[in-house]
Design an enzyme around this catalytic site. Structure first.
Site, PDB file in Angstrom:
ATOM      1  N   GLY A   1       0.778  -1.237   0.000  1.00  0.00           N
ATOM      2  CA  GLY A   1       0.000   0.000   0.000  1.00  0.00           C
ATOM      3  C   GLY A   1       0.806   1.282   0.000  1.00  0.00           C
ATOM      4  O   GLY A   1       0.306   2.332   0.407  1.00  0.00           O
ATOM      5  N   SER A   2       2.031   1.231  -0.514  1.00  0.00           N
ATOM      6  CA  SER A   2       2.834   2.467  -0.482  1.00  0.00           C
ATOM      7  C   SER A   2       2.273   3.533  -1.427  1.00  0.00           C
ATOM      8  O   SER A   2       2.362   4.730  -1.139  1.00  0.00           O
ATOM      9  CB  SER A   2       4.302   2.184  -0.786  1.00  0.00           C
ATOM     10  OG  SER A   2       4.488   1.880  -2.148  1.00  0.00           O
ATOM     11  N   ASN A   3       1.669   3.121  -2.527  1.00  0.00           N
ATOM     12  CA  ASN A   3       1.038   4.123  -3.401  1.00  0.00           C
ATOM     13  C   ASN A   3      -0.159   4.760  -2.704  1.00  0.00           C
ATOM     14  O   ASN A   3      -0.375   5.976  -2.794  1.00  0.00           O
ATOM     15  CB  ASN A   3       0.620   3.487  -4.730  1.00  0.00           C
ATOM     16  CG  ASN A   3       1.756   3.470  -5.739  1.00  0.00           C
ATOM     17  OD1 ASN A   3       2.137   4.513  -6.258  1.00  0.00           O
ATOM     18  ND2 ASN A   3       2.310   2.294  -5.983  1.00  0.00           N
TER      19      ASN A   3
ATOM     20  N   ARG B  79     -15.314 -14.858 -10.599  1.00  0.00           N
ATOM     21  CA  ARG B  79     -14.837 -13.486 -10.631  1.00  0.00           C
ATOM     22  C   ARG B  79     -16.016 -12.510 -10.673  1.00  0.00           C
ATOM     23  O   ARG B  79     -16.013 -11.485 -10.004  1.00  0.00           O
ATOM     24  CB  ARG B  79     -13.960 -13.312 -11.872  1.00  0.00           C
ATOM     25  CG  ARG B  79     -12.857 -12.303 -11.728  1.00  0.00           C
ATOM     26  CD  ARG B  79     -11.972 -12.290 -12.961  1.00  0.00           C
ATOM     27  NE  ARG B  79     -10.889 -13.255 -12.938  1.00  0.00           N
ATOM     28  CZ  ARG B  79      -9.721 -13.064 -12.317  1.00  0.00           C
ATOM     29  NH1 ARG B  79      -9.478 -11.957 -11.661  1.00  0.00           N
ATOM     30  NH2 ARG B  79      -8.789 -13.983 -12.356  1.00  0.00           N
TER      31      ARG B  79
ATOM     32  N   LEU C 177     -10.125  -7.297 -13.106  1.00  0.00           N
ATOM     33  CA  LEU C 177     -11.529  -6.922 -12.896  1.00  0.00           C
ATOM     34  C   LEU C 177     -12.366  -7.250 -14.128  1.00  0.00           C
ATOM     35  O   LEU C 177     -11.924  -7.038 -15.261  1.00  0.00           O
ATOM     36  CB  LEU C 177     -11.608  -5.439 -12.553  1.00  0.00           C
ATOM     37  CG  LEU C 177     -10.898  -5.112 -11.221  1.00  0.00           C
ATOM     38  CD1 LEU C 177     -10.581  -3.636 -11.115  1.00  0.00           C
ATOM     39  CD2 LEU C 177     -11.736  -5.590 -10.040  1.00  0.00           C
TER      40      LEU C 177
ATOM     41  N   HIS D 174       0.556   1.143 -13.291  1.00  0.00           N
ATOM     42  CA  HIS D 174       1.231  -0.069 -13.763  1.00  0.00           C
ATOM     43  C   HIS D 174       2.729   0.214 -13.830  1.00  0.00           C
ATOM     44  O   HIS D 174       3.139   1.244 -14.364  1.00  0.00           O
ATOM     45  CB  HIS D 174       0.691  -0.455 -15.136  1.00  0.00           C
ATOM     46  CG  HIS D 174       1.337  -1.685 -15.685  1.00  0.00           C
ATOM     47  ND1 HIS D 174       1.002  -2.944 -15.250  1.00  0.00           N
ATOM     48  CD2 HIS D 174       2.337  -1.849 -16.583  1.00  0.00           C
ATOM     49  CE1 HIS D 174       1.757  -3.835 -15.878  1.00  0.00           C
ATOM     50  NE2 HIS D 174       2.574  -3.192 -16.686  1.00  0.00           N
TER      51      HIS D 174
ATOM     52  N   THR E 105      -9.738  -0.038 -18.624  1.00  0.00           N
ATOM     53  CA  THR E 105     -10.759  -0.557 -19.537  1.00  0.00           C
ATOM     54  C   THR E 105     -10.768  -2.079 -19.388  1.00  0.00           C
ATOM     55  O   THR E 105      -9.918  -2.633 -18.688  1.00  0.00           O
ATOM     56  CB  THR E 105     -10.428  -0.178 -20.995  1.00  0.00           C
ATOM     57  OG1 THR E 105      -9.142  -0.714 -21.317  1.00  0.00           O
ATOM     58  CG2 THR E 105     -10.423   1.332 -21.197  1.00  0.00           C
TER      59      THR E 105
ATOM     60  N   ASP F 219      -4.397  -3.426 -18.874  1.00  0.00           N
ATOM     61  CA  ASP F 219      -3.274  -2.492 -19.071  1.00  0.00           C
ATOM     62  C   ASP F 219      -3.336  -1.740 -20.398  1.00  0.00           C
ATOM     63  O   ASP F 219      -2.299  -1.331 -20.929  1.00  0.00           O
ATOM     64  CB  ASP F 219      -1.925  -3.235 -18.971  1.00  0.00           C
ATOM     65  CG  ASP F 219      -1.699  -3.843 -17.596  1.00  0.00           C
ATOM     66  OD1 ASP F 219      -2.238  -3.305 -16.615  1.00  0.00           O
ATOM     67  OD2 ASP F 219      -0.981  -4.856 -17.513  1.00  0.00           O
TER      68      ASP F 219
HETATM   69  N1  NHR Z   1      -8.684  -5.044 -14.691  1.00  0.00           N
HETATM   70  C1  NHR Z   1      -8.951  -4.656 -15.927  1.00  0.00           C
HETATM   71  N2  NHR Z   1     -10.102  -5.055 -16.456  1.00  0.00           N
HETATM   72  N3  NHR Z   1      -8.127  -3.886 -16.666  1.00  0.00           N
HETATM   73  C2  NHR Z   1      -6.959  -3.504 -16.134  1.00  0.00           C
HETATM   74  O1  NHR Z   1      -6.144  -2.757 -16.880  1.00  0.00           O
HETATM   75  C3  NHR Z   1      -6.600  -3.893 -14.823  1.00  0.00           C
HETATM   76  C4  NHR Z   1      -7.514  -4.678 -14.113  1.00  0.00           C
HETATM   77  C5  NHR Z   1      -7.230  -5.110 -12.815  1.00  0.00           C
HETATM   78  C6  NHR Z   1      -6.038  -4.809 -12.247  1.00  0.00           C
HETATM   79  C7  NHR Z   1      -3.780  -3.845 -12.322  1.00  0.00           C
HETATM   80  C8  NHR Z   1      -2.798  -4.757 -12.978  1.00  0.00           C
HETATM   81  C9  NHR Z   1      -1.548  -4.165 -13.505  1.00  0.00           C
HETATM   82  O2  NHR Z   1      -1.418  -2.957 -13.565  1.00  0.00           O
HETATM   83  C10 NHR Z   1      -5.105  -4.053 -12.950  1.00  0.00           C
HETATM   84  C11 NHR Z   1      -5.386  -3.569 -14.222  1.00  0.00           C
HETATM   85  C12 NHR Z   1      -3.354  -8.137 -11.553  1.00  0.00           C
HETATM   86  C13 NHR Z   1      -3.123  -8.982 -12.626  1.00  0.00           C
HETATM   87  C14 NHR Z   1      -3.266 -10.473 -12.498  1.00  0.00           C
HETATM   88  O3  NHR Z   1      -2.873 -11.225 -13.370  1.00  0.00           O
HETATM   89  C15 NHR Z   1      -2.787  -8.408 -13.828  1.00  0.00           C
HETATM   90  C16 NHR Z   1      -2.681  -7.030 -13.946  1.00  0.00           C
HETATM   91  C17 NHR Z   1      -2.926  -6.213 -12.869  1.00  0.00           C
HETATM   92  C18 NHR Z   1      -3.248  -6.773 -11.654  1.00  0.00           C
HETATM   93  N4  NHR Z   1      -3.880 -10.973 -11.386  1.00  0.00           N
HETATM   94  C19 NHR Z   1      -4.148 -12.374 -11.115  1.00  0.00           C
HETATM   95  C20 NHR Z   1      -5.665 -12.670 -11.310  1.00  0.00           C
HETATM   96  O4  NHR Z   1      -5.973 -13.833 -11.589  1.00  0.00           O
HETATM   97  C21 NHR Z   1      -3.819 -12.707  -9.687  1.00  0.00           C
HETATM   98  C22 NHR Z   1      -2.365 -12.498  -9.392  1.00  0.00           C
HETATM   99  C23 NHR Z   1      -2.071 -12.535  -7.906  1.00  0.00           C
HETATM  100  O5  NHR Z   1      -2.978 -12.690  -7.061  1.00  0.00           O
HETATM  101  O6  NHR Z   1      -0.878 -12.363  -7.561  1.00  0.00           O
HETATM  102  O7  NHR Z   1      -6.484 -11.754 -11.155  1.00  0.00           O
HETATM  103  O8  NHR Z   1      -0.605  -4.923 -13.876  1.00  0.00           O
HETATM  104  C1  GAR Z   2       3.442  -1.052  -7.385  1.00  0.00           C
HETATM  105  O1  GAR Z   2       4.725  -1.089  -7.921  1.00  0.00           O
HETATM  106  C2  GAR Z   2       2.396  -1.077  -8.482  1.00  0.00           C
HETATM  107  O2  GAR Z   2       2.774  -0.354  -9.614  1.00  0.00           O
HETATM  108  C3  GAR Z   2       2.356  -2.530  -8.787  1.00  0.00           C
HETATM  109  O3  GAR Z   2       2.448  -3.174  -7.547  1.00  0.00           O
HETATM  110  C4  GAR Z   2       3.150  -2.350  -6.626  1.00  0.00           C
HETATM  111  C5  GAR Z   2       2.273  -2.113  -5.439  1.00  0.00           C
HETATM  112  O4  GAR Z   2       2.979  -1.452  -4.435  1.00  0.00           O
HETATM  113  N1  GAR Z   2       1.148  -2.888  -9.448  1.00  0.00           N
HETATM  114  C6  GAR Z   2       1.061  -3.967 -10.183  1.00  0.00           C
HETATM  115  O5  GAR Z   2       2.020  -4.679 -10.416  1.00  0.00           O
HETATM  116  C7  GAR Z   2      -0.284  -4.241 -10.732  1.00  0.00           C
HETATM  117  N2  GAR Z   2      -0.243  -5.485 -11.396  1.00  0.00           N
HETATM  118  P1  GAR Z   2       2.225  -0.756  -3.228  1.00  0.00           P
HETATM  119  O6  GAR Z   2       1.246  -1.764  -2.658  1.00  0.00           O
HETATM  120  O7  GAR Z   2       3.296  -0.444  -2.260  1.00  0.00           O
HETATM  121  O8  GAR Z   2       1.527   0.465  -3.759  1.00  0.00           O
END
Ligand code: NHR
Ligand code: GAR
Length: 217
Positions: free
Chosen positions: A19-21, A74, A102, A118, A150, A154
């Site tokens: 949660g640093s962001n 989901r 999501l 990201h 969207t 990403d």
């Molecule tokens: N949802 C949508 N529809 N679109 C995006 O651009 C999203 C999103 C949800 C999260 C953050 C994200 C990133 O910036 C994000 C962007 C999780 C995964 C993933 O594969 C991928 C991208 C991002 C966050 N999650 C696995 C899953 O099955 C679980 C991985 C885990 O628990 O460690 O959801 O990169």
């Molecule tokens: C951050 O580097 C963020 O960009 C990344 O996870 C870290 C969370 O740090 N996000 C992803 O990789 C999304 N897939 P934080 O919990 O300290 O904010």
């Protein structure tokens, strides 16, 4: 209209871990970087052990936990998450290290008011393990991107990016730390621009703020 201008602009932040962001955004709010009527209404995690929840509690911000583990699909998880988030009537929902993809229904519900950070210079390096892949592929410049979310992962409209060098002796952790410092700056900036009404998810006029959209260090 008058009422709209004075109405509170609630932010809901979703986290999964450190949660640093989220901390950086809360600090920006405390330092009045956002419009006067802004409130950080809640921090919500899919993970009860997320360290960031403690910080939020200490700052008197409402916290909620909704574990994805208790849901069969989901879609069902996302519908329950929507119910919790909507209690706080958000103007903006912020993903800050939220690690669950999501569903299109969720994204649609918060269309135009859902942001993510990201850890790469999108459209390069979508998905996970971006710092490792940046090093392995020999990139000399790496960074982070704030974008509107969207349904396609990403791939939503880019709001702001920050760039850092990849240095010869970097490993994944060193590079991640260099990028994270920039994440903390650009996320608050993106939120500020949004709450000031200077950007939206479907406007080319975003480019009018181009000088504020790329931050290089
Ligand atoms: N949802 C949508 N529809 N679109 C995006 O651009 C999203 C999103 C949800 C999260 C953050 C994200 C990133 O910036 C994000 C962007 C999780 C995964 C993933 O594969 C991928 C991208 C991002 C966050 N999650 C696995 C899953 O099955 C679980 C991985 C885990 O628990 O460690 O959801 O990169
Ligand atoms: C951050 O580097 C963020 O960009 C990344 O996870 C870290 C969370 O740090 N996000 C992803 O990789 C999304 N897939 P934080 O919990 O300290 O904010």
């Amino acid at each position: 209209m008058q009422q709209n201008q004075t109405q509170t602009q609630n932010i809901v932040i979703l986290i999964s871990g450190r949660g640093s962001n989220m901390e950086a955004i809360v600090k920006s709010w405390q330092h009045q970087m956002f419009p006067q009527n802004t409130k950080i209404a809640a921090v919500i995690s899919n993970n009860a052990d997320a360290a960031g929840l403690n910080f939020a509690k200490q700052h008197n911000i409402a916290t909620e936990v909704l574990s994805h583990k208790n849901f069969a699909s989901r879609q069902e998880y996302d519908q329950s998450l929507i119910k919790i988030i909507d209690k706080y009537t958000p103007k903006l929902v912020v993903l800050a290290g939220f690690m669950r993809i999501l569903s299109p229904e969720f994204v649609q519900h918060y269309q135009q008011r859902l942001m993510n950070i990201h850890p790469s210079l999108l459209p390069s390096l979508t998905g996970l393990h971006t710092h490792k892949r940046a090093i392995e592929s020999g990139l000399k410049i790496h960074g982070c991107t704030v974008h509107f979310v969207t349904a396609e992962l990403d791939a939503g409209p880019i709001i702001i990016q920050g760039a850092v060098p990849v240095l010869p002796n970097d490993n994944e952790d060193i590079l991640a730390a260099r990028v994270l410092k920039i994440e903390h700056k650009i996320y608050s900036k993106a939120i500020q621009l949004f709450l000031q009404g200077k950007i939206n998810a479907n406007s080319d006029s975003n480019n009018q703020n181009a000088d504020e959209f790329l931050i290089a260090f």
